[in-house]
Motif scaffolding. Structure first.
Motif, PDB file in Angstrom:
ATOM      1  N   GLY A   9      55.501 -21.498 -11.747  1.00 33.32           N
ATOM      2  CA  GLY A   9      55.813 -20.149 -11.303  1.00 33.32           C
ATOM      3  C   GLY A   9      54.987 -19.076 -11.992  1.00 33.32           C
ATOM      4  N   PRO A  10      54.880 -19.086 -13.332  1.00 37.06           N
ATOM      5  CA  PRO A  10      54.049 -18.074 -13.996  1.00 37.06           C
ATOM      6  C   PRO A  10      52.583 -18.133 -13.582  1.00 37.06           C
ATOM      7  CG  PRO A  10      55.524 -19.122 -15.569  1.00 37.06           C
ATOM      8  CD  PRO A  10      55.651 -19.885 -14.296  1.00 37.06           C
ATOM      9  N   GLU A  11      52.049 -19.336 -13.387  1.00 39.55           N
ATOM     10  CA  GLU A  11      50.656 -19.444 -12.947  1.00 39.55           C
ATOM     11  C   GLU A  11      50.476 -18.845 -11.554  1.00 39.55           C
ATOM     12  OE1 GLU A  11      50.086 -23.623 -13.305  1.00 39.55           O
ATOM     13  OE2 GLU A  11      49.104 -23.473 -15.257  1.00 39.55           O
ATOM     14  N   LEU A  12      51.446 -19.072 -10.684  1.00 39.85           N
ATOM     15  CA  LEU A  12      51.374 -18.495  -9.340  1.00 39.85           C
ATOM     16  C   LEU A  12      51.433 -16.970  -9.403  1.00 39.85           C
ATOM     17  CD1 LEU A  12      53.745 -20.980  -7.476  1.00 39.85           C
ATOM     18  CD2 LEU A  12      51.277 -20.769  -7.156  1.00 39.85           C
ATOM     19  N   LEU A  13      52.283 -16.441 -10.284  1.00 43.93           N
ATOM     20  CA  LEU A  13      52.364 -14.987 -10.435  1.00 43.93           C
ATOM     21  C   LEU A  13      51.045 -14.414 -10.949  1.00 43.93           C
ATOM     22  CD1 LEU A  13      53.767 -12.254 -10.614  1.00 43.93           C
ATOM     23  CD2 LEU A  13      54.725 -12.956 -12.814  1.00 43.93           C
ATOM     24  N   LEU A  55      52.744 -12.048 -19.842  1.00 47.38           N
ATOM     25  CA  LEU A  55      52.072 -12.297 -18.568  1.00 47.38           C
ATOM     26  C   LEU A  55      51.140 -11.155 -18.183  1.00 47.38           C
ATOM     27  CD1 LEU A  55      55.019 -13.846 -16.510  1.00 47.38           C
ATOM     28  CD2 LEU A  55      53.097 -15.034 -17.572  1.00 47.38           C
ATOM     29  N   GLN A  56      51.542  -9.928 -18.453  1.00 47.41           N
ATOM     30  CA  GLN A  56      50.688  -8.800 -18.073  1.00 47.41           C
ATOM     31  C   GLN A  56      49.405  -8.750 -18.891  1.00 47.41           C
ATOM     32  OE1 GLN A  56      53.244  -5.314 -18.207  1.00 47.41           O
ATOM     33  NE2 GLN A  56      53.709  -5.516 -16.029  1.00 47.41           N
ATOM     34  N   ARG A  57      49.438  -9.280 -20.108  1.00 45.74           N
ATOM     35  CA  ARG A  57      48.198  -9.341 -20.895  1.00 45.74           C
ATOM     36  C   ARG A  57      47.218 -10.355 -20.317  1.00 45.74           C
ATOM     37  NH1 ARG A  57      51.763  -9.174 -25.415  1.00 45.74           N
ATOM     38  NH2 ARG A  57      51.467 -11.417 -25.715  1.00 45.74           N
ATOM     39  N   ARG A  58      47.727 -11.296 -19.536  1.00 45.78           N
ATOM     40  CA  ARG A  58      46.876 -12.364 -19.000  1.00 45.78           C
ATOM     41  C   ARG A  58      46.564 -12.221 -17.514  1.00 45.78           C
ATOM     42  NH1 ARG A  58      49.283 -13.633 -23.322  1.00 45.78           N
ATOM     43  NH2 ARG A  58      48.591 -15.298 -24.720  1.00 45.78           N
ATOM     44  N   MET A  59      47.133 -11.228 -16.867  1.00 46.19           N
ATOM     45  CA  MET A  59      46.993 -11.143 -15.416  1.00 46.19           C
ATOM     46  C   MET A  59      45.592 -10.728 -14.970  1.00 46.19           C
ATOM     47  SD  MET A  59      49.184  -7.664 -14.685  1.00 46.19           S
ATOM     48  CE  MET A  59      48.595  -7.460 -13.012  1.00 46.19           C
ATOM     49  N   ALA A  86      48.416 -14.501  -8.162  1.00 46.01           N
ATOM     50  CA  ALA A  86      48.637 -13.467  -7.148  1.00 46.01           C
ATOM     51  C   ALA A  86      48.322 -12.078  -7.691  1.00 46.01           C
ATOM     52  CB  ALA A  86      50.083 -13.530  -6.655  1.00 46.01           C
ATOM     53  N   ALA A  87      48.718 -11.807  -8.944  1.00 43.12           N
ATOM     54  CA  ALA A  87      48.477 -10.486  -9.530  1.00 43.12           C
ATOM     55  C   ALA A  87      46.984 -10.232  -9.722  1.00 43.12           C
ATOM     56  CB  ALA A  87      49.212 -10.372 -10.864  1.00 43.12           C
ATOM     57  N   HIS A 123      45.408  -9.564  -6.310  1.00 40.92           N
ATOM     58  CA  HIS A 123      45.879  -8.281  -5.782  1.00 40.92           C
ATOM     59  C   HIS A 123      45.104  -7.132  -6.423  1.00 40.92           C
ATOM     60  CE1 HIS A 123      48.676  -4.794  -5.456  1.00 40.92           C
ATOM     61  NE2 HIS A 123      48.814  -5.265  -4.238  1.00 40.92           N
ATOM     62  N   ASP A 124      44.862  -7.215  -7.721  1.00 43.95           N
ATOM     63  CA  ASP A 124      44.072  -6.178  -8.393  1.00 43.95           C
ATOM     64  C   ASP A 124      42.636  -6.154  -7.875  1.00 43.95           C
ATOM     65  OD1 ASP A 124      46.085  -5.157  -9.876  1.00 43.95           O
ATOM     66  OD2 ASP A 124      45.505  -6.074 -11.772  1.00 43.95           O
ATOM     67  N   VAL A 125      42.055  -7.334  -7.689  1.00 42.65           N
ATOM     68  CA  VAL A 125      40.692  -7.401  -7.153  1.00 42.65           C
ATOM     69  C   VAL A 125      40.632  -6.748  -5.771  1.00 42.65           C
ATOM     70  CG1 VAL A 125      38.907  -8.970  -6.294  1.00 42.65           C
ATOM     71  CG2 VAL A 125      40.030  -9.438  -8.472  1.00 42.65           C
TER      72      VAL A 125
END
Length: 399
Positions: free
Chosen positions: A231-235, A216-220, A238-239, A242-244
């Motif tokens: 759930g993973p798509e929502l995470l 997931l962190q490679r795709r966030m 949001a991630a 949040h970075d933007v």
């Protein structure tokens, strides 16, 4: 005189909808817990389990209140509302028995008191037991991140604020966000950060090999291309936002506070201060968890100097007020030391040099591209003395 069923239904008010929805959830969860491959089925229904656990305190309070009222008022047992109440109570007992039967015997001394606690502990035990359903990482991520996780909902709420503010195109020279949006961002940033930390920790706990988290962190950092549903798509959604938001907010604040660089923990407080200063320029930055007294004064001094460097205040009173504000901030920051303090001293020396020798606007230069000569302030390290020298140079230039 007997009470009509319609009158009883009206007395239930919105609690009838709660009980009917609960009855459906109980039936579904009872079937899952009583099935032979109950762990596999429960892994596919963590959202259902959490829905039941979340509303359980309200359901228990409603059942207790209705039971007392029906006994006092003598409600007939053959009416629909009473049947609904009895049916929900019966299903609740069945779900409670099934959940406690599925719990392991370990930790019996700390047995869950309520049904909601028992269900949440059952979820933890199933996730701890493994193996995760399915061989693919995405299937594991869906299993570990049910959509109704409180932390995921909080992260999504913050992400919606970030997306609404930063998704729109920005006109050159226009502010990145309004005062009201700055206040929203100040509330959403800590909420989003804390929620994301909790979600990553959840993945670390239940995925010991770390494959799901790495995946997931490679795709966030990829921009979401469709509406998130799982759930993973929502995470990931949001991630990403949040970075933007962190990058855009930091860029705005760094431009206003140069040469002071805001720290991560300071962003929410600085945003609130930034929004309030638009209508209250004299507002001071309060010290507290994020700021010491000296650090707050340093930030105030940097903001005041940046404003004076961009343009000269209109009117003698406004100019005097702006310089007085800078002097107060410098007095507040006199005990502060470090690279940023030295950079602020250099900026003040450069201000004195440019305003004292020429009429070139100070905003066209920076300490990195034009190093000031020593002059009469070259050896001065006292911030207040440097501010007073800069004020004298500016007023002398203005004539």
């Amino acid at each position: 005189m007997a009470t009509r069923p319609d009158d009883l239904r009206a007395r239930l008010e919105d609690r009838a909808d709660l009980l009917e929805a609960t009855r459906l959830r109980y039936r579904a969860l009872k079937g899952v817990l009583e099935s032979f491959f109950w762990k596999d089925r429960l892994r596919n229904h963590f959202e259902l389990l959490r829905e039941v656990a979340t509303v359980q305190p309200e359901v228990d309070a409603t059942l207790a209140a209705l039971k007392r009222r029906s006994e006092v008022e003598g409600w007939p047992r053959d009416t629909g509302p009473v049947k609904l109440m009895l049916d929900v109570s019966r299903l609740r007992e069945a779900v409670d028995r099934a959940a406690r039967r599925r719990l392991s015997g370990a930790g019996a001394d700390a047995a869950p008191v309520t049904l909601g606690e028992a269900l949440l502990r059952l979820e933890t035990e199933v996730l701890d037991a493994g193996p995760l359903l399915g061989g693919r990482v995405w299937a594991q991520a869906v299993e570990l991140l049910p959509r109704n996780l409180p932390e995921l909902r909080a992260a999504c709420a913050a992400g919606e604020v970030f997306e609404r503010v930063f998704k729109r195109p920005v006109t050159e020279g226009a502010p990145a966000f309004s005062e009201d949006e700055a206040r929203e961002l100040a509330r959403a940033l800590p909420l989003g950060a804390a929620s994301l930390v909790a979600l990553w920790e959840r993945l670390e706990r239940y995925d010991s090999r770390g494959r799901v988290k790495d995946f997931l962190q490679r795709r966030m950092r990829r921009a979401p291309m469709r509406v998130p549903r799982s759930g993973p798509e929502l995470l990931l959604h949001a991630a990403f936002w949040h970075d933007v938001a962190r990058v855009r907010v930091r860029a705005v604040l760094e431009a206003e506070l140069a040469p002071v660089v805001p720290r991560e923990a300071e962003l929410p407080a600085l945003l609130s201060w930034h929004a309030a200063r638009a209508s209250q320029p004299e507002l001071r930055l309060e010290c507290g968890d994020a700021f010491t007294e000296g650090r707050a004064g340093l930030v105030e001094a940097a903001a005041a100097l940046a404003a004076l460097s961009r343009e000269r205040p209109r009117g003698a009173w406004s100019e005097e007020t702006a310089w007085a504000r800078l002097e107060q901030a410098a007095q507040r920051a006199r005990t502060e030391e470090g690279p940023e303090v030295e950079a602020l001293r250099d900026a003040l020396r450069l201000f004195v040099l440019l305003r004292g020798q020429a009429r070139t606007p100070a905003r066209l230069f920076s300490p990195g591209s034009a190093k000031p000569a020593a002059l009469d302030v070259g050896g001065t390290r006292d911030l207040l003395a440097l501010v007073q020298a800069a004020r004298h140079a500016a007023l002398r230039q203005g004539g």
